[in-house]
Design an enzyme around this catalytic site. Sequence first.
Site, PDB file in Angstrom:
ATOM      1  N   ASN A  92      48.084  23.699  56.601  1.00 25.75           N
ATOM      2  CA  ASN A  92      49.717  24.128  56.752  1.00 25.75           C
ATOM      3  C   ASN A  92      50.535  23.062  56.644  1.00 25.75           C
ATOM      4  O   ASN A  92      51.600  23.333  57.129  1.00 25.75           O
ATOM      5  CB  ASN A  92      49.634  24.819  58.125  1.00 25.75           C
ATOM      6  N   HIS A 128      43.843  19.626  63.405  1.00 24.38           N
ATOM      7  CA  HIS A 128      44.896  20.383  62.466  1.00 24.38           C
ATOM      8  C   HIS A 128      44.978  19.581  61.112  1.00 24.38           C
ATOM      9  O   HIS A 128      45.839  18.708  61.026  1.00 24.38           O
ATOM     10  CB  HIS A 128      46.204  20.540  62.996  1.00 24.38           C
TER      11      HIS A 128
END
Length: 347
Positions: free
Chosen positions: A177, A174
Site C-alpha cells: 500500500n 506491512h
Amino acid sequence: MTDNLFQPYALNNTIELSNRILMAPLTRCMADDDLVPTRAMADYYGRRGDAGLIVSEAVIIRPDGQGYPNTPGLFTPEQIRGWSEVTAAVHKNGGKIFAQLWHTGRVAHPHFFGGGEVLAPSAVGVEGTVPRMRELTYQTPKAASHEEIAELVKDYAQAAANAIDAGFDGVEIHGANGYLIDQFLHHDSNRRSDEYGGTPQNMARFALEVVDAVAGRIGNDRTALRISPGAYFNMAGDSRDRTVFDYLLPELEQRELAFLHIGIFDDSTEFDYLGGRASAYVRANYGKTLVGVGSYSPESASSAIDEDKFDLIAIGRPFIANPDYVARVRGGEALVPYSEDMLATLV
C-alpha cells in the site's frame, strides 16, 4: 453456501485458526496522544474475537514512521501495556490477533515526531496533504543511508518482539500500500543505484532483510507479510516492477511464513504488467498460504476459496459495521451496511 469459510485452518504447527475469515487491518486513528491503545480499542477488538484471526490496525514501529494522527505505536512500555489489554480482550473471547508492523516511509510527516527528516528509499516525494490533517503537505524525503536502513531492520525486529511481549499471536509486516517496504519494491519510489536498488534482487533486499530479522526474533511461524505487487496507492505503476516480485515471491516461499496477504482495496482491479489481478499473479507464483482481500462478499469469498484462488479471506469495512460479522454470515443473517460516519466512533 459459505460453509467453507467456517472450516478450521492450520497456518502451521503453532497456530490453528477456527475459521478462514480474517479481520483485515483497518486504520482507525483512535489511540491516545501518546499513541497508546485505549480501553475502547480493547473492547472494539474483543467484540470481533470470533474472526479466525484479527490483523490489527497498522502499528508504527518507531516515532518517525507516523503519517496519520493518533495511530498506535509499539515502541514504548506504555504502548506495549496498552496492547496487552487489547490482546487479552481478544483471547478472552477465543480469538487470535497479529500486530501489523508499519513504517509509512515517504508519507510520514515531521509534525508527528517533533521535526526531522522523512526517510524513504530515494528523495522522491508524493504530492498532496496528510489525510485528516489537510494543512500538512508531504515533504521530500531523505534517501535512507546504509546505517539508517540497518537501524530500520533492527527496529522492525524489536517491534515484533514487543508485539509478542504484548500478547500478540504473531505479526504481519506491512510491506504493501505504498508505505516504506513497498517503496523499496517499486521503481516509482526506488531510484537507488546501490545494493538496495536497480535490480530485482537489490530492490527486494530490504523487504527480505526485514522478514528475516523478524522471523529470526519471533519465529517464521509467527511472521506474515502483506505485499502490493500492483502499484495503486501513493505509487505509480511501472512495468519493471513485475520482475521485482518475480524474484521476491520464490524467496518468500522458501521462508515458510505464516501467510502472505495481498494489499489491494478492490481485487477486481487488473494490472497489465501482472497479467490481471494481483491475487491471481501471486497465487501463480507463490505456493504457500495466501490471504485474499478487496471488496469480497461472503459468497464471492467462498467461491474464490473453492476455486483455490486463495486460502483465507480478509474482510475490512463490513467488520466495522458488524462486530458480529462471523456469526451473522454463519447464521445467514443480513449484514449492516458500512457507512463513513461509522469511522467517528469505535463500536
